[in-house]
Design a protein around this motif. Structure first.
Motif, PDB file in Angstrom:
ATOM      1  N   ALA A   1      40.906   6.836  23.421  1.00  0.00           N
ATOM      2  CA  ALA A   1      42.052   5.874  23.780  1.00  0.00           C
ATOM      3  C   ALA A   1      41.402   4.811  24.660  1.00  0.00           C
ATOM      4  CB  ALA A   1      43.180   6.599  24.583  1.00  0.00           C
ATOM      5  N   LYS A   2      40.473   5.106  25.603  1.00  0.00           N
ATOM      6  CA  LYS A   2      39.931   3.890  26.152  1.00  0.00           C
ATOM      7  C   LYS A   2      38.541   3.922  25.849  1.00  0.00           C
ATOM      8  CE  LYS A   2      41.252   3.399  30.556  1.00  0.00           C
ATOM      9  NZ  LYS A   2      41.473   3.705  31.941  1.00  0.00           N
ATOM     10  N   MET A   3      38.052   2.914  25.231  1.00  0.00           N
ATOM     11  CA  MET A   3      36.880   2.765  24.668  1.00  0.00           C
ATOM     12  C   MET A   3      36.065   1.670  25.105  1.00  0.00           C
ATOM     13  SD  MET A   3      37.501   3.574  20.425  1.00  0.00           S
ATOM     14  CE  MET A   3      35.589   3.641  20.118  1.00  0.00           C
ATOM     15  N   SER A   4      36.466   0.663  25.642  1.00  0.00           N
ATOM     16  CA  SER A   4      35.853  -0.513  26.224  1.00  0.00           C
ATOM     17  C   SER A   4      35.862  -0.361  27.609  1.00  0.00           C
ATOM     18  CB  SER A   4      36.564  -1.717  25.615  1.00  0.00           C
ATOM     19  OG  SER A   4      35.914  -2.814  25.954  1.00  0.00           O
ATOM     20  N   SER A   5      34.648  -1.083  28.109  1.00  0.00           N
ATOM     21  CA  SER A   5      34.650  -1.074  29.665  1.00  0.00           C
ATOM     22  C   SER A   5      35.582  -2.475  30.111  1.00  0.00           C
ATOM     23  CB  SER A   5      33.365  -1.480  30.142  1.00  0.00           C
ATOM     24  OG  SER A   5      32.578  -2.611  29.626  1.00  0.00           O
ATOM     25  N   SER A   6      35.971  -3.228  29.126  1.00  0.00           N
ATOM     26  CA  SER A   6      36.696  -4.466  29.396  1.00  0.00           C
ATOM     27  C   SER A   6      38.038  -4.036  29.064  1.00  0.00           C
ATOM     28  CB  SER A   6      36.377  -5.710  28.786  1.00  0.00           C
ATOM     29  OG  SER A   6      37.227  -6.684  28.957  1.00  0.00           O
ATOM     30  N   ILE A   7      39.220  -3.776  29.962  1.00  0.00           N
ATOM     31  CA  ILE A   7      40.707  -3.241  29.599  1.00  0.00           C
ATOM     32  C   ILE A   7      41.511  -4.502  30.029  1.00  0.00           C
ATOM     33  CG2 ILE A   7      42.165  -1.406  30.142  1.00  0.00           C
ATOM     34  CD1 ILE A   7      40.192  -0.701  28.184  1.00  0.00           C
ATOM     35  N   LEU A   8      42.412  -4.712  29.040  1.00  0.00           N
ATOM     36  CA  LEU A   8      43.624  -5.170  29.543  1.00  0.00           C
ATOM     37  C   LEU A   8      44.692  -4.357  29.131  1.00  0.00           C
ATOM     38  CD1 LEU A   8      45.151  -7.967  30.142  1.00  0.00           C
ATOM     39  CD2 LEU A   8      45.024  -8.733  27.773  1.00  0.00           C
ATOM     40  N   GLU A   9      45.719  -3.972  30.285  1.00  0.00           N
ATOM     41  CA  GLU A   9      46.777  -3.252  30.293  1.00  0.00           C
ATOM     42  C   GLU A   9      48.200  -4.236  29.787  1.00  0.00           C
ATOM     43  OE1 GLU A   9      47.316  -0.740  33.504  1.00  0.00           O
ATOM     44  OE2 GLU A   9      45.527   0.711  33.002  1.00  0.00           O
ATOM     45  N   SER A  10      48.932  -3.363  29.187  1.00  0.00           N
ATOM     46  CA  SER A  10      50.117  -4.139  28.782  1.00  0.00           C
ATOM     47  C   SER A  10      51.153  -3.159  28.372  1.00  0.00           C
ATOM     48  CB  SER A  10      50.001  -5.236  27.514  1.00  0.00           C
ATOM     49  OG  SER A  10      51.287  -5.654  27.017  1.00  0.00           O
ATOM     50  N   ASN A  11      52.423  -3.132  28.896  1.00  0.00           N
ATOM     51  CA  ASN A  11      53.527  -2.197  28.296  1.00  0.00           C
ATOM     52  C   ASN A  11      54.548  -2.748  27.574  1.00  0.00           C
ATOM     53  OD1 ASN A  11      54.698  -4.097  30.156  1.00  0.00           O
ATOM     54  ND2 ASN A  11      56.378  -2.779  30.605  1.00  0.00           N
ATOM     55  N   GLY A  12      54.790  -2.068  26.406  1.00  0.00           N
ATOM     56  CA  GLY A  12      55.622  -2.543  25.349  1.00  0.00           C
ATOM     57  C   GLY A  12      55.204  -2.980  23.836  1.00  0.00           C
ATOM     58  N   TYR A  13      55.795  -2.707  22.954  1.00  0.00           N
ATOM     59  CA  TYR A  13      55.372  -3.048  21.514  1.00  0.00           C
ATOM     60  C   TYR A  13      55.284  -4.481  21.564  1.00  0.00           C
ATOM     61  CZ  TYR A  13      55.592  -3.621  16.418  1.00  0.00           C
ATOM     62  OH  TYR A  13      55.330  -4.001  15.211  1.00  0.00           O
ATOM     63  N   HIS A  14      56.295  -5.523  21.880  1.00  0.00           N
ATOM     64  CA  HIS A  14      56.300  -6.872  21.693  1.00  0.00           C
ATOM     65  C   HIS A  14      55.163  -7.373  22.826  1.00  0.00           C
ATOM     66  CE1 HIS A  14      59.103  -6.931  18.638  1.00  0.00           C
ATOM     67  NE2 HIS A  14      60.018  -6.228  19.453  1.00  0.00           N
ATOM     68  N   ASN A  15      54.916  -7.106  23.861  1.00  0.00           N
ATOM     69  CA  ASN A  15      53.826  -7.458  24.600  1.00  0.00           C
ATOM     70  C   ASN A  15      52.392  -7.285  24.209  1.00  0.00           C
ATOM     71  OD1 ASN A  15      55.874  -8.351  26.584  1.00  0.00           O
ATOM     72  ND2 ASN A  15      55.881  -6.585  27.889  1.00  0.00           N
TER      73      ASN A  15
END
Length: 295
Positions: free
Chosen positions: A209-223
């Motif tokens: 699920a978390k493969m990259s060291s650079s992560i951008l978190e976002s909640n929700g399908y449309h976001n």
């Protein structure tokens, strides 16, 4: 108080153009319909029809009162229907939660049918994380919820498996990964990954699920889709169909050998009465998943 039968006779006579035709439509005797219209005219103190010709014609007063009569009859019938449904246990309100990773679009037809079949029912639709769904079910604040299968046996909710949802790895059409013929794990790690902040990842994706060291978190399908379209990264997209999504493409990294998917359930409070509305919703959701999962 004006009786609904009088208004129905007036409306049918106006629609049909004669008392005899209205009687056939209403399944009543001609004398009953014409008598109802006459009684209504007496109660209102106005003439609704001009009876001098072969067929009765609406007077100006009749034309002015026609629309109001229809609204009154529809309101009374709706009131009676709602009261009947409440008397047999149909709920007046229902709160439905949907995993925020899913699009709402596949469920719109179900919601329209609910409005049509149970017009008195006040619906609340929420888009929540699995953790939020579980907590609100525990607190008895949600009637039905669509969520990825939760591990372990719960003491406070019932569930029914409804089917699988596809998981695609996606990026924007203009993203560098979209132009590569082969994509390795290193390629994915070299670009920002967009993920949900939810801590409960589907089991099939838990290891990756978390493969990259650079992560951008976002909640929700449309976001999530908005960030993908903006070329801010790639990510795992939950999809109930394979219809193209504007400006977004699916990519197939080398580690993906089969179609990724995750099991979904409908859950509800333990010991909650299951009415015909609950059963209808559960069966329709199951139908949505079975029809769309692998189109």
């Amino acid at each position: 108080m004006i009786k609904p039968d009088l208004l129905k006779s007036f409306i049918a006579s106006a629609d049909c153009g004669s008392f005899s035709a209205a009687a056939r439509v209403l399944g009543k005797h001609l004398t009953t319909v014409s008598g109802n219209v006459a009684k209504l005219e007496d109660d209102l103190g106005v003439m609704l029809f001009d009876r001098e010709g072969k067929y009765p014609q609406l007077t100006e007063a009749g034309r002015n009162l026609y629309d109001g009569a229809k609204v009154a009859v529809e309101s009374i019938e709706r009131f009676q229907r709602n009261a009947q449904q409440l008397s047999i246990g149909i709920p007046a309100t229902m709160m439905i939660a949907i995993d925020e990773e899913l699009a709402l679009q596949p469920f719109l037809s179900l919601l329209k049918t609910l409005q049509k079949n149970w017009p008195h029912l006040t619906l609340t639709i929420l888009s929540l994380t699995p953790e939020e769904i579980l907590q609100r079910v525990r607190e008895q604040r949600i009637d039905l919820a669509i969520t990825p299968t939760l591990e372990g046996n719960s003491q406070f909710y019932e569930f029914r498996a409804i089917g699988n949802c596809m998981i695609d790895i996606v990026c924007a059409q203009s993203h560098p990964l979209a132009k590569q013929r082969t994509i390795s794990n290193d390629d994915l790690m070299a670009h920002t990954q967009i993920i949900s902040p939810s801590t409960r990842s589907p089991a099939v994706l838990r290891e990756s699920a978390k493969m990259s060291s650079s992560i951008l978190e976002s909640n929700g399908y449309h976001n999530f889709l908005s960030l993908i379209r903006a070329e801010l990264g790639w990510g795992f997209l939950h999809r109930l169909n394979q219809q193209p999504i504007h400006d977004i493409v699916s990519i197939r990294p080398e580690f993906v050998q089969t179609q990724l998917q995750v099991q979904y359930d409908v859950i509800w409070q333990k010991n909650q009465p299951i009415t015909e509305v609950h059963s209808f919703i559960i069966e329709r959701i199951k139908h949505i998943f079975s029809n769309h999962a692998f189109e």
